[in-house]
Design an enzyme around this catalytic site. Structure first.
Site, PDB file in Angstrom:
ATOM      1  N   ASP A   1      -1.400  -5.702  -1.701  1.00 23.41           N
ATOM      2  CA  ASP A   1      -0.974  -4.694  -0.737  1.00 23.41           C
ATOM      3  C   ASP A   1       0.013  -5.308   0.246  1.00 23.41           C
ATOM      4  O   ASP A   1      -0.222  -6.392   0.776  1.00 23.41           O
ATOM      5  CB  ASP A   1      -2.188  -4.127   0.013  1.00 23.41           C
ATOM      6  CG  ASP A   1      -1.822  -2.865   0.763  1.00 23.41           C
ATOM      7  OD1 ASP A   1      -1.105  -2.015   0.194  1.00 23.41           O
ATOM      8  OD2 ASP A   1      -2.235  -2.721   1.920  1.00 23.41           O
TER       9      ASP A   1
ATOM     10  N   TYR B   1       3.102  -4.648   3.523  1.00 22.86           N
ATOM     11  CA  TYR B   1       3.136  -4.196   4.927  1.00 22.86           C
ATOM     12  C   TYR B   1       4.602  -3.954   5.263  1.00 22.86           C
ATOM     13  O   TYR B   1       5.145  -4.554   6.162  1.00 22.86           O
ATOM     14  CB  TYR B   1       2.526  -5.333   5.765  1.00 22.86           C
ATOM     15  CG  TYR B   1       2.214  -5.072   7.219  1.00 22.86           C
ATOM     16  CD1 TYR B   1       1.383  -4.036   7.617  1.00 22.86           C
ATOM     17  CD2 TYR B   1       2.726  -5.919   8.203  1.00 22.86           C
ATOM     18  CE1 TYR B   1       1.070  -3.841   8.952  1.00 22.86           C
ATOM     19  CE2 TYR B   1       2.418  -5.736   9.536  1.00 22.86           C
ATOM     20  CZ  TYR B   1       1.582  -4.692   9.912  1.00 22.86           C
ATOM     21  OH  TYR B   1       1.266  -4.512  11.246  1.00 22.86           O
TER      22      TYR B   1
ATOM     23  N   HIS C   1       5.291   1.475  11.060  1.00 19.94           N
ATOM     24  CA  HIS C   1       3.858   1.157  11.056  1.00 19.94           C
ATOM     25  C   HIS C   1       3.612  -0.219  11.672  1.00 19.94           C
ATOM     26  O   HIS C   1       2.703  -0.393  12.495  1.00 19.94           O
ATOM     27  CB  HIS C   1       3.317   1.209   9.631  1.00 19.94           C
ATOM     28  CG  HIS C   1       1.894   0.752   9.501  1.00 19.94           C
ATOM     29  ND1 HIS C   1       0.829   1.486   9.983  1.00 19.94           N
ATOM     30  CD2 HIS C   1       1.360  -0.372   8.957  1.00 19.94           C
ATOM     31  CE1 HIS C   1      -0.297   0.838   9.738  1.00 19.94           C
ATOM     32  NE2 HIS C   1      -0.011  -0.296   9.116  1.00 19.94           N
TER      33      HIS C   1
ATOM     34  N   GLU D   1      -4.651   4.692   4.702  1.00 19.43           N
ATOM     35  CA  GLU D   1      -3.260   4.274   4.804  1.00 19.43           C
ATOM     36  C   GLU D   1      -2.481   5.018   3.726  1.00 19.43           C
ATOM     37  O   GLU D   1      -2.811   4.929   2.536  1.00 19.43           O
ATOM     38  CB  GLU D   1      -3.121   2.751   4.654  1.00 19.43           C
ATOM     39  CG  GLU D   1      -3.672   2.017   5.877  1.00 19.43           C
ATOM     40  CD  GLU D   1      -3.365   0.534   5.901  1.00 19.43           C
ATOM     41  OE1 GLU D   1      -3.082  -0.047   4.829  1.00 19.43           O
ATOM     42  OE2 GLU D   1      -3.422  -0.043   7.009  1.00 19.43           O
TER      43      GLU D   1
ATOM     44  N   GLU E   1       0.287   5.321   1.316  1.00 18.97           N
ATOM     45  CA  GLU E   1       1.168   4.352   0.658  1.00 18.97           C
ATOM     46  C   GLU E   1       1.619   4.881  -0.697  1.00 18.97           C
ATOM     47  O   GLU E   1       1.023   5.806  -1.245  1.00 18.97           O
ATOM     48  CB  GLU E   1       0.444   3.002   0.440  1.00 18.97           C
ATOM     49  CG  GLU E   1      -0.122   2.402   1.721  1.00 18.97           C
ATOM     50  CD  GLU E   1      -0.538   0.933   1.572  1.00 18.97           C
ATOM     51  OE1 GLU E   1      -0.033   0.255   0.648  1.00 18.97           O
ATOM     52  OE2 GLU E   1      -1.371   0.488   2.379  1.00 18.97           O
TER      53      GLU E   1
ATOM     54  N   ASP F   1      -4.909   3.309   0.812  1.00 20.92           N
ATOM     55  CA  ASP F   1      -5.542   2.015   1.066  1.00 20.92           C
ATOM     56  C   ASP F   1      -6.565   2.214   2.194  1.00 20.92           C
ATOM     57  O   ASP F   1      -6.305   1.912   3.348  1.00 20.92           O
ATOM     58  CB  ASP F   1      -4.449   1.011   1.461  1.00 20.92           C
ATOM     59  CG  ASP F   1      -4.994  -0.353   1.801  1.00 20.92           C
ATOM     60  OD1 ASP F   1      -6.043  -0.721   1.255  1.00 20.92           O
ATOM     61  OD2 ASP F   1      -4.361  -1.055   2.617  1.00 20.92           O
TER      62      ASP F   1
ATOM     63  N   ARG G   1     -11.183  -0.323  10.214  1.00 23.79           N
ATOM     64  CA  ARG G   1     -10.439  -1.043  11.255  1.00 23.79           C
ATOM     65  C   ARG G   1     -11.315  -1.989  12.065  1.00 23.79           C
ATOM     66  O   ARG G   1     -10.839  -3.029  12.531  1.00 23.79           O
ATOM     67  CB  ARG G   1      -9.779  -0.039  12.201  1.00 23.79           C
ATOM     68  CG  ARG G   1      -8.806   0.910  11.527  1.00 23.79           C
ATOM     69  CD  ARG G   1      -7.639   0.185  10.897  1.00 23.79           C
ATOM     70  NE  ARG G   1      -6.706   1.108  10.266  1.00 23.79           N
ATOM     71  CZ  ARG G   1      -5.743   0.719   9.445  1.00 23.79           C
ATOM     72  NH1 ARG G   1      -5.592  -0.571   9.151  1.00 23.79           N
ATOM     73  NH2 ARG G   1      -4.931   1.591   8.902  1.00 23.79           N
TER      74      ARG G   1
ATOM     75  N   GLN H   1     -11.983  -4.988   9.801  1.00 24.94           N
ATOM     76  CA  GLN H   1     -10.703  -5.700   9.672  1.00 24.94           C
ATOM     77  C   GLN H   1     -10.363  -6.465  10.957  1.00 24.94           C
ATOM     78  O   GLN H   1      -9.924  -7.622  10.910  1.00 24.94           O
ATOM     79  CB  GLN H   1      -9.616  -4.665   9.357  1.00 24.94           C
ATOM     80  CG  GLN H   1      -8.221  -5.233   9.139  1.00 24.94           C
ATOM     81  CD  GLN H   1      -7.183  -4.124   8.938  1.00 24.94           C
ATOM     82  OE1 GLN H   1      -7.512  -2.928   8.875  1.00 24.94           O
ATOM     83  NE2 GLN H   1      -5.930  -4.511   8.825  1.00 24.94           N
TER      84      GLN H   1
ATOM     85  N   TYR I   1      -9.747 -10.572  10.379  1.00 23.51           N
ATOM     86  CA  TYR I   1      -8.440 -10.765   9.739  1.00 23.51           C
ATOM     87  C   TYR I   1      -7.669 -11.984  10.202  1.00 23.51           C
ATOM     88  O   TYR I   1      -6.687 -12.353   9.563  1.00 23.51           O
ATOM     89  CB  TYR I   1      -7.590  -9.499   9.851  1.00 23.51           C
ATOM     90  CG  TYR I   1      -6.812  -9.329  11.142  1.00 23.51           C
ATOM     91  CD1 TYR I   1      -7.467  -9.007  12.319  1.00 23.51           C
ATOM     92  CD2 TYR I   1      -5.429  -9.454  11.168  1.00 23.51           C
ATOM     93  CE1 TYR I   1      -6.759  -8.827  13.487  1.00 23.51           C
ATOM     94  CE2 TYR I   1      -4.717  -9.276  12.338  1.00 23.51           C
ATOM     95  CZ  TYR I   1      -5.390  -8.966  13.493  1.00 23.51           C
ATOM     96  OH  TYR I   1      -4.689  -8.782  14.651  1.00 23.51           O
TER      97      TYR I   1
ATOM     98  N   LYS J   1     -10.780  -3.995   3.653  1.00 23.98           N
ATOM     99  CA  LYS J   1      -9.884  -3.312   2.723  1.00 23.98           C
ATOM    100  C   LYS J   1     -10.419  -3.347   1.295  1.00 23.98           C
ATOM    101  O   LYS J   1      -9.718  -2.914   0.381  1.00 23.98           O
ATOM    102  CB  LYS J   1      -8.520  -4.013   2.727  1.00 23.98           C
ATOM    103  CG  LYS J   1      -7.859  -4.086   4.082  1.00 23.98           C
ATOM    104  CD  LYS J   1      -6.894  -2.960   4.256  1.00 23.98           C
ATOM    105  CE  LYS J   1      -6.039  -3.137   5.485  1.00 23.98           C
ATOM    106  NZ  LYS J   1      -5.096  -2.008   5.591  1.00 23.98           N
TER     107      LYS J   1
ATOM    108  N   THR K   1      -9.774   1.749  -2.903  1.00 22.30           N
ATOM    109  CA  THR K   1      -8.357   2.104  -2.870  1.00 22.30           C
ATOM    110  C   THR K   1      -8.189   3.232  -3.874  1.00 22.30           C
ATOM    111  O   THR K   1      -8.561   3.081  -5.039  1.00 22.30           O
ATOM    112  CB  THR K   1      -7.472   0.905  -3.284  1.00 22.30           C
ATOM    113  OG1 THR K   1      -7.768  -0.203  -2.430  1.00 22.30           O
ATOM    114  CG2 THR K   1      -5.999   1.247  -3.201  1.00 22.30           C
TER     115      THR K   1
ATOM    116  N   THR L   1       1.730   0.872   4.670  1.00 25.73           N
ATOM    117  CA  THR L   1       1.620   2.209   5.255  1.00 25.73           C
ATOM    118  C   THR L   1       2.998   2.777   5.585  1.00 25.73           C
ATOM    119  O   THR L   1       3.839   2.077   6.150  1.00 25.73           O
ATOM    120  CB  THR L   1       0.762   2.139   6.526  1.00 25.73           C
ATOM    121  OG1 THR L   1      -0.471   1.519   6.200  1.00 25.73           O
ATOM    122  CG2 THR L   1       0.495   3.526   7.088  1.00 25.73           C
TER     123      THR L   1
ATOM    124  N   GLU M   1      -2.838   5.072  13.919  1.00 24.74           N
ATOM    125  CA  GLU M   1      -1.631   5.433  14.663  1.00 24.74           C
ATOM    126  C   GLU M   1      -1.741   6.852  15.238  1.00 24.74           C
ATOM    127  O   GLU M   1      -1.359   7.092  16.381  1.00 24.74           O
ATOM    128  CB  GLU M   1      -0.405   5.332  13.755  1.00 24.74           C
ATOM    129  CG  GLU M   1      -0.103   3.912  13.303  1.00 24.74           C
ATOM    130  CD  GLU M   1       0.809   3.881  12.087  1.00 24.74           C
ATOM    131  OE1 GLU M   1       0.290   3.948  10.958  1.00 24.74           O
ATOM    132  OE2 GLU M   1       2.035   3.835  12.276  1.00 24.74           O
TER     133      GLU M   1
HETATM  134 MN    MN Z   1      -2.318  -1.143   3.259  1.00 24.31          MN
END
Ligand code: MN
Length: 424
Positions: A125, A127, A132, A197, A199, A231, A235, A238, A242, A251, A255, A348, A362
């Site tokens: 994945d 970014y 985003h 997310e 995507e 995805d 949060r 994560q 992370y 994550k 998916t 995203t 967001e």
């Molecule tokens: Mn993602």
């Protein structure tokens, strides 16, 4: 760009996702029967496995359509992809002589279950959405300034192929470890900040051997097609895990992808350039290819029992900073082998205004700004029973190239197994 007419009448409607121009590849099952390769046409599916068995489709190096997944076709390379698309276009065109024989192999989409269109061998994945990345910086670090590497490297992490599922598969809210900002120590339990997310997923067809760098143009030729990709992200999990190595359990629990692989060939009329760069990319990533696509995307949310879904977001894949081909080139450049069935998430996709944001993080600005659904309910993150649906289509004057819904309903967290202490 105009609609190609088919003898399947429903494929000639201006609002079908699946005109003859599209011909996306999926896998279906009737009444719990075996997995079969199919091609969407209007509101029907051409049973490609049956058509090959009947000699109506002849695959070079075949049979390739009897594996219950599209991986054998994906691995066979661009010449086979073009040959299959040409055969299907001829067979399904208005006035085709094979109409009577082929009509026997059509099934209604409404009568079947869609399965995974391919075996996902690896999942990475990225970014690559600038808006985003800037929004997440503003939310998490108080500054929209991009990380120092962002304008030079398509940032990504190696994800899990084992938890990629087809649209319609329910997802359990993940259990995990997190730490509230004001807590001294972490705690364990169901995620309280469950998110999506929005995507696109690019699917590698032809592989590249380990130890073999590829150019952006070679990478572009290796991409078999695209799917919508959600995805799902926890949060709170994560946020605790992370740093410094990136996303892991936040994550890894699910998916979702749309059921139809829309081929790069079908999307060719909708190519758009990557944006102006304030720093030229390093030469290994340089390319003249227009690697993005004009694909309109939306996200809908529907609580359990609600009569209607609320549209949360409308945005476009052409807004990305890096193309899938650039991501694939970067992925392979150090020597990483890429496999047939490798799935690359775009990152995203968010546009500049709030109505174009591709995640609830967001849309609710990390939970600080609840939003209201058409039902009158408010949300910051996903509640149990909510169904989240991604939609996407490339839209021309007289036809559209759609992907089919990418939907998933969130179930309560799975019960925890008893640990040794409980068994006492
Ligand atoms: Mn993602």
């Amino acid at each position: 760009m105009s609609l190609q007419k088919s003898w399947v009448e429903s494929a000639n409607s201006a609002d079908t996702d699946f005109p003859l121009n599209n011909l996306p590849y999926g896998v279906f099952s009737s009444g719990g029967g075996e997995a079969r390769c199919g091609v969407a046409i209007g509101d029907m599916i051409l049973d490609a496995t049956a058509a090959e068995a009947a000699g109506l489709l002849t695959m070079r190096g075949g049979p390739l359509l009897n594996a219950g997944v599209w991986n054998p076709v994906m691995a066979a390379g661009a010449d086979v992809w073009a040959d299959l698309r040409a055969q299907l276009t001829a067979l399904l065109s208005h006035g085709a002589t094979a109409q009577a024989a082929l009509a026997e192999t059509l099934v209604a989409q409404a009568d079947v279950d869609m399965l995974m269109p391919m075996q996902v061998t690896e999942y990475t994945d990225f970014y690559a959405g600038r808006q985003h990345a800037e929004n997440m910086g503003a939310i998490l670090r108080g500054s929209a300034e991009l990380p120092a590497n962002w304008l030079h490297i398509p940032i990504g992490y190696n994800g899990r192929a084992s938890s990629v599922v087809v649209s319609g598969t329910p997802i359990h809210r993940p259990n995990g470890q997190s730490k509230a900002p004001d807590a001294a120590l972490p705690s364990f339990g169901p995620s309280k900040r469950l998110d999506i997310e929005l995507e696109m997923g690019a699917i590698v067809g032809t592989p590249s051997p380990m130890g073999t760098p590829i150019t952006v143009d070679q990478a572009d030729d290796m991409i078999f097609g695209y799917v919508l990709l959600n995805d799902w992200s926890a949060r709170d999990i994560q946020g605790w895990e992370y740093q410094p190595l990136g996303p892991f359990q936040g994550k890894a629990f699910g998916t979702s992808i749309s059921p139809w692989i829309v081929t790069a060939a079908a999307l060719a009329p909708f190519r758009t350039p990557t944006p102006q760069r304030e720093h030229a990319l390093l030469p290994y990533l340089a390319s003249t290819t227009d690697g993005l696509f004009d694909i309109e995307l939306s996200v809908l949310m529907q609580p359990a029992g609600a009569a209607t879904a609320t549209k949360l977001t409308t945005t476009n894949y052409s807004r990305m900073y890096y193309s899938a081909a650039e991501q694939l080139c970067h992925h392979a450049v150090g020597g990483c082998g890429m496999r047939t069935g490798d799935l690359l998430g775009s990152g995203t996709i968010s546009g500049p205004s709030k109505s174009e944001y591709g995640s609830l993080m967001e849309l609710s600005w990390a939970g600080r700004e609840p939003f209201t659904l058409d039902t009158g309910e408010t949300r910051t993150f996903i509640e149990d029973g909510d169904t989240l649906t991604l939609r996407g289509a490339a839209i021309a004057d007289t036809y559209r190239i759609g992907f089919g819904d990418c939907a998933g309903t969130i179930l309560p967290a799975a019960p925890m197994p008893h640990n040794a202490q409980d068994k006492g």
